[in-house]
Write a protein that holds these residues in place. Structure first.
Motif, PDB file in Angstrom:
ATOM      1  N   LYS A 792     -10.170 -50.466  -0.276  1.00 52.78           N
ATOM      2  CA  LYS A 792      -9.321 -50.661   0.902  1.00 52.78           C
ATOM      3  C   LYS A 792      -8.601 -51.987   0.761  1.00 52.78           C
ATOM      4  CE  LYS A 792     -10.349 -49.337   4.947  1.00 52.78           C
ATOM      5  NZ  LYS A 792     -10.905 -49.121   6.305  1.00 52.78           N
ATOM      6  N   GLY A 793      -7.292 -51.943   1.081  1.00 45.69           N
ATOM      7  CA  GLY A 793      -6.499 -53.156   1.074  1.00 45.69           C
ATOM      8  C   GLY A 793      -6.095 -53.635  -0.295  1.00 45.69           C
ATOM      9  N   LYS A 794      -6.372 -52.910  -1.368  1.00 45.64           N
ATOM     10  CA  LYS A 794      -6.019 -53.314  -2.728  1.00 45.64           C
ATOM     11  C   LYS A 794      -4.718 -52.654  -3.161  1.00 45.64           C
ATOM     12  CE  LYS A 794      -9.701 -55.814  -3.452  1.00 45.64           C
ATOM     13  NZ  LYS A 794     -10.655 -55.487  -4.510  1.00 45.64           N
ATOM     14  N   ARG A 795      -4.073 -53.284  -4.123  1.00 44.60           N
ATOM     15  CA  ARG A 795      -2.844 -52.713  -4.660  1.00 44.60           C
ATOM     16  C   ARG A 795      -3.171 -51.514  -5.546  1.00 44.60           C
ATOM     17  NH1 ARG A 795       0.431 -58.173  -6.553  1.00 44.60           N
ATOM     18  NH2 ARG A 795       0.895 -58.957  -4.445  1.00 44.60           N
ATOM     19  N   PRO A 796      -2.402 -50.461  -5.430  1.00 44.48           N
ATOM     20  CA  PRO A 796      -2.651 -49.288  -6.286  1.00 44.48           C
ATOM     21  C   PRO A 796      -2.289 -49.578  -7.736  1.00 44.48           C
ATOM     22  CG  PRO A 796      -1.324 -48.723  -4.360  1.00 44.48           C
ATOM     23  CD  PRO A 796      -1.330 -50.220  -4.453  1.00 44.48           C
ATOM     24  N   GLU A 797      -3.055 -49.013  -8.642  1.00 47.82           N
ATOM     25  CA  GLU A 797      -2.747 -49.055 -10.062  1.00 47.82           C
ATOM     26  C   GLU A 797      -2.026 -47.762 -10.442  1.00 47.82           C
ATOM     27  OE1 GLU A 797      -3.229 -51.605 -11.866  1.00 47.82           O
ATOM     28  OE2 GLU A 797      -4.489 -52.816 -10.532  1.00 47.82           O
ATOM     29  N   PRO A 798      -1.375 -47.724 -11.599  1.00 51.67           N
ATOM     30  CA  PRO A 798      -0.720 -46.481 -12.026  1.00 51.67           C
ATOM     31  C   PRO A 798      -1.720 -45.322 -12.073  1.00 51.67           C
ATOM     32  CG  PRO A 798      -0.057 -48.306 -13.431  1.00 51.67           C
ATOM     33  CD  PRO A 798      -1.141 -48.838 -12.556  1.00 51.67           C
ATOM     34  N   GLY A 799      -1.327 -44.201 -11.467  1.00 51.09           N
ATOM     35  CA  GLY A 799      -2.208 -43.044 -11.406  1.00 51.09           C
ATOM     36  C   GLY A 799      -3.102 -43.019 -10.189  1.00 51.09           C
ATOM     37  N   ALA A 800      -2.995 -44.016  -9.313  1.00 50.78           N
ATOM     38  CA  ALA A 800      -3.847 -44.074  -8.133  1.00 50.78           C
ATOM     39  C   ALA A 800      -3.357 -43.100  -7.067  1.00 50.78           C
ATOM     40  CB  ALA A 800      -3.886 -45.491  -7.576  1.00 50.78           C
ATOM     41  N   VAL A 801      -4.212 -42.867  -6.060  1.00 52.87           N
ATOM     42  CA  VAL A 801      -3.876 -42.039  -4.913  1.00 52.87           C
ATOM     43  C   VAL A 801      -4.077 -42.876  -3.654  1.00 52.87           C
ATOM     44  CG1 VAL A 801      -4.420 -39.959  -3.587  1.00 52.87           C
ATOM     45  CG2 VAL A 801      -4.571 -39.921  -6.074  1.00 52.87           C
ATOM     46  N   VAL A 802      -3.013 -43.001  -2.862  1.00 51.62           N
ATOM     47  CA  VAL A 802      -3.093 -43.677  -1.575  1.00 51.62           C
ATOM     48  C   VAL A 802      -3.302 -42.615  -0.511  1.00 51.62           C
ATOM     49  CG1 VAL A 802      -1.886 -45.128   0.093  1.00 51.62           C
ATOM     50  CG2 VAL A 802      -1.603 -45.540  -2.362  1.00 51.62           C
ATOM     51  N   PHE A 803      -4.365 -42.761   0.281  1.00 51.90           N
ATOM     52  CA  PHE A 803      -4.676 -41.748   1.279  1.00 51.90           C
ATOM     53  C   PHE A 803      -4.695 -42.382   2.661  1.00 51.90           C
ATOM     54  CE2 PHE A 803      -7.305 -38.927   3.827  1.00 51.90           C
ATOM     55  CZ  PHE A 803      -6.772 -37.690   3.485  1.00 51.90           C
TER      56      PHE A 803
END
Length: 841
Positions: A792-803
């Motif tokens: 929670k609250g972290k920057r997404p990395e390539p291939g991540a999923v934001v829900f």
């Protein structure tokens, strides 16, 4: 739908239901397992809906080593538009469009990229899982059909599917032979063969004028002639030129005439067919051939009055039930070029269900009645009640006004209708006929079950008693319980009562009490003496092939128990076996059971011919007098618990699956109990240049753990990092190529995949997905990093999923009742002030 915080659970649920695991979806290594009935093509169509498919396609094409010009050249050489894949050849940040099925097939067939469909098949797995769940619910609702009225809705229109199935039965003959009734016409080709004094053959096409021209004989008109009539005519015409031809028994010259090629007619098929139009039908073709070519009949087609028209004339009217019910094809209708086959709208249709051999929906002609309908349905079954037939009928409009109701029911007796003098019972359009069953009850019958030689139902004879029935059933079995048999008798109000009767031994006198009179529908049960004995068993567990609970028999030995359990496993210890035995009732003390230890040897594994079993009770080895050593046997007691130990330290191979971007993916055996993740990757040759360590997917089957979030990059930098896990049997590891997008899901206005931009936070990707939905739970937003970890609250990395989860029902704002409740004290105070003010005035 699934709630927030359940993304990992959703994926695991789909994998479990569909049977897909990470290690099994690498298209280049192990083919994916799909649900029964789902083909790879169907899975690919579902995978096409994956929003990240276009981005992965672009990445693979860019890494293929081919320039855009080379890709276009390959497309052009294969006959495809050269610019078909241009939107996937650029490296700009604009998201590519979704690829079509044709694009995916072209890439695969031309080898433009080794496109890994793994992620898309996982997406397909989720989708298929939900579809299977929906299908199972739909199937469950179908299985709940428990009445004839509901079942009637499942009945099919009789004959509808006959012309829709792939078949060759309606294809006409385009090359001879044909029968003598075949009518010749322009377009046919005739073969004439002469043998004997003259050996020759002629190919004779029928001209547009209906003539054939025979060399040295002349022209002959075939207009309106059948093949048989032409043969008769040729006898006289050929005899003028060839003197050896005659109708006598021994002609010197014989001839044979046949149609070698059949003409093709142009036939129009119109009306209630699936593909109305003009079709080229061979002259040997029938009306059925033309209907089949037109795609078969529509559901609203008339099956009983198909018309063949020639100009303004009605040539024939065909009842297709002649073919469907009796196999009689309309062979007497010869089609000609220009004919029209017209299928009118349906006539009166009636449904029949229940105890008939072919329930369904049938079309009725004028004058046909209930008996005809039963005949169409194949007749009555053996269990049909001919006296109990119900016709549910929709009343015509004029009768509805008179009676004030729209429906009625009519009862018919088929037994009476089958008599010649009985008037016919008409049926009308929309009628629903039900033929009921005779039921299971037998008049003037009694039944017996249990410990007799021939249980079943028997005729109730006059003054029949209990022992008469027992003797009719072959007598009592030796193990029959004689203390009491039960008789269940039905009262006039259909309730039952029971009484018991003792069964004296053979030869004993039988009183009326022991041998009562039987009544109609009495049910007699004779018990087996063994029914009241406790079930004796032993339990065999441990290193045997089929651990199980097996029935105990007297004199059963340990060797017998091991045989019943399938024999010893390879890892079984032959030092000893453990037997847990019930404590004898007469033994005092606090012990719950006796623990016995008995030795084993190789005779329990191998077929030893130098040993024989000693009789029961032996406890020492000896000699049987014939030179064979005698092996003592271990007798078992009822309810013994036998446990065969495993050899310490002997364990089967433990394997894991490693797939994706490693040099040598495949199935690997663990070489030690503490072998770690990087050890196996090193054995597989290390990572490829395209590997994306942060996106590794690690699944553990042990104890149904599921996916584990693992930071492979951290483990590579420091082999002592906790994420360099010790591996377990069944682990599944997949290392994907670089994934250049971030997926945004959940309660946003437009869930989508967004191109990854370094340094951007959650807000950037949520804005790119249209922003938060009005029902979004902003505080619950989390990121599933490509490694599988939830943050929670972290920057997404390539291939991540934001829900972004959705707010629960209780958080959707303050209700009207809550507002009223909060204002109630203020309203009460204002009311009191107002009353006081009015009173003082």
């Amino acid at each position: 739908m699934f709630r927030s915080g359940s993304l990992t659970t959703i994926s695991l649920f789909a994998f479990t239901l569909v049977g897909l695991t990470i290690a099994e979806v690498d298209a280049r290594q192990i083919p994916p397992r799909l649900p029964p009935g789902v083909s790879p093509e169907q899975a690919l169509q579902i995978a096409q809906q994956d929003p990240a498919l276009g981005a992965r396609l672009r990445q693979q094409l860019l890494q293929s080593g081919l320039t855009p010009g080379q890709v276009r050249a390959r497309l052009r050489e294969a006959g495809y538009p050269s610019g078909m894949l241009d939107s996937f050849l650029g490296a700009d940040s604009i998201a590519p469009p979704d690829p079509t099925m044709e694009m995916i097939q072209v890439i695969s067939s031309l080898g433009l990229a080794e496109f890994d469909m793994q992620d898309s098949l996982l997406f397909a797995g989720d989708t298929i899982a939900l579809r299977l769940l929906e299908d199972s619910l739909r199937l469950d609702s179908i299985l709940r059909v428990d009445s004839i009225a509901e079942l009637r809705q499942e009945l099919k229109l009789f004959g509808l599917d006959v012309f829709r199935q792939p078949t060759t039965q309606f294809q006409p003959i385009v090359a001879g032979p044909v029968d003598d009734n075949y009518i010749l016409a322009p377009g046919d080709e005739i073969t004439l063969i002469l043998t004997g004094d003259v050996e020759t053959a002629f190919q004779l096409p029928v001209t547009t004028s209906g003539l054939i021209v025979i060399p040295r004989v002349g022209q002959i008109s075939t207009n309106g002639l059948t093949l048989g009539q032409l043969r008769d005519l040729l006898y006289s015409r050929l005899a003028r030129r060839f003197s050896g031809i005659s109708r006598g028994p021994n002609p010197r010259t014989r001839f044979e005439v046949m149609v070698s090629n059949v003409r093709v007619n142009s036939i129009r098929v119109i009306g209630e067919v699936n593909r109305p139009g003009t079709y080229r039908i061979a002259a040997t073709g029938s009306v059925l051939s033309a209907i089949y070519e037109a795609g078969g009949l529509r559901e609203r087609a008339n099956f009983r009055g198909v018309q063949v028209r020639r100009g303004d004339s009605l040539v024939a009217e065909i009842d297709l039930y002649d073919y469907l019910l009796r196999g009689v094809a309309p062979a007497d209708v010869h089609l000609a070029t220009g004919d029209a086959i017209f299928v009118p709208i349906m006539g009166a249709r009636v449904t029949i269900a229940g105890e008939v051999k072919r329930p369904g929906i049938y079309e009725m002609k004028n004058g046909e009645g209930l008996l005809d309908l039963v005949h169409h349905a194949g007749g009555l079954t053996a269990e049909a009640s001919a006296e109990n037939v119900t016709i549910e009928r929709i009343l015509p409009p004029e009768q509805r006004l008179e009676s004030g109701r729209a429906r009625t029911a009519v009862t018919a007796n088929l037994s009476e209708l089958m008599r010649e003098a009985a008037p016919a019972v008409p049926v009308f359009d929309g009628d629903s006929v039900t033929v009921y069953s005779i039921g299971a009850r037998r008049a003037e019958a009694v039944s017996i079950e249990g410990a007799v030689y021939q249980p079943g139902s028997y005729r109730l004879d006059r003054d029949m008693r209990l022992w008469d029935l027992i003797e009719a059933a072959g007598g009592l079995l030796p193990e029959a319980y004689r203390g009491r048999t039960q008789v269940v008798r039905m009262r006039p109000d259909s309730t039952t009562w029971m009484f018991g009767v003792p069964l004296p031994g053979d030869g004993s006198p039988r009183s009326d009490r022991d041998n009562p009179l039987l009544h109609e529908l009495d049910e007699v049960r004779v018990f087996m003496g063994t029914e009241f004995l406790a079930r004796r068993y032993i339990v065999v567990s441990g290193a045997v092939r089929n651990p199980d609970t097996v029935a105990f028999s007297d004199s059963m030995t340990l060797r017998d128990a091991i045989l019943l359990a399938g024999g010893l496993r390879e890892d079984a210890s032959l030092l000893r076996a453990d037997i847990g035995r019930r404590r004898p009732p007469d033994q005092s003390g606090d012990s719950l059971a006796l623990a016995l230890t008995v030795p084993l040897d190789s005779s329990y594994v191998l077929d030893r011919t130098d040993y024989v079993s000693r009789p029961v009770g032996a406890n020492e080895e000896g000699n049987d007098g014939n030179g064979l050593r005698v092996r003592p046997e271990v007798l078992l007691h009822p309810f013994d618990q036998v446990m065969i130990r495993e050899q310490p330290g002997l364990q089967p191979q433990r394997t894991i699956v490693l797939s994706g971007e490693v040099q040598y993916p495949g199935l690997y055996s663990l070489v030690s109990k503490d072998e770690r993740l990087l050890d196996v990757i090193d054995r597989a040759g290390g990572l490829t240049n395209q590997a994306y360590p942060m996106g590794m997917r690690f699944f553990r089957r042990e104890s149904d753990v599921g996916r584990i979030g693992v930071d492979l990059s951290a483990a590579i930098q420091n082999r002592g990092h906790p994420d360099n896990l010790i591996l377990a049997a069944g682990d599944s590891i997949h290392i994907p190529p670089f994934i250049p997008t971030v997926r945004v899901e959940g309660s946003v206005n437009s869930p989508t995949s967004v191109a990854y931009v370094p340094g951007r936070g959650l807000g950037f990707y949520i804005d790119a997905a249209g922003g938060y939905h009005r029902m979004a739970d902003k505080g619950g937003t989390f990121v599933q990093q490509p490694s599988g970890r939830i943050e929670k609250g972290k920057r997404p990395e390539p291939g991540a999923v934001v829900f972004v989860p959705e707010r629960s029902v209780g958080d959707r704002g303050t209700s009207v009742l809550q507002v009223i409740g909060a204002l109630s004290p203020l309203i009460a105070s204002l009311t009191t002030v107002l009353i006081v003010a009015l009173t003082t005035r």
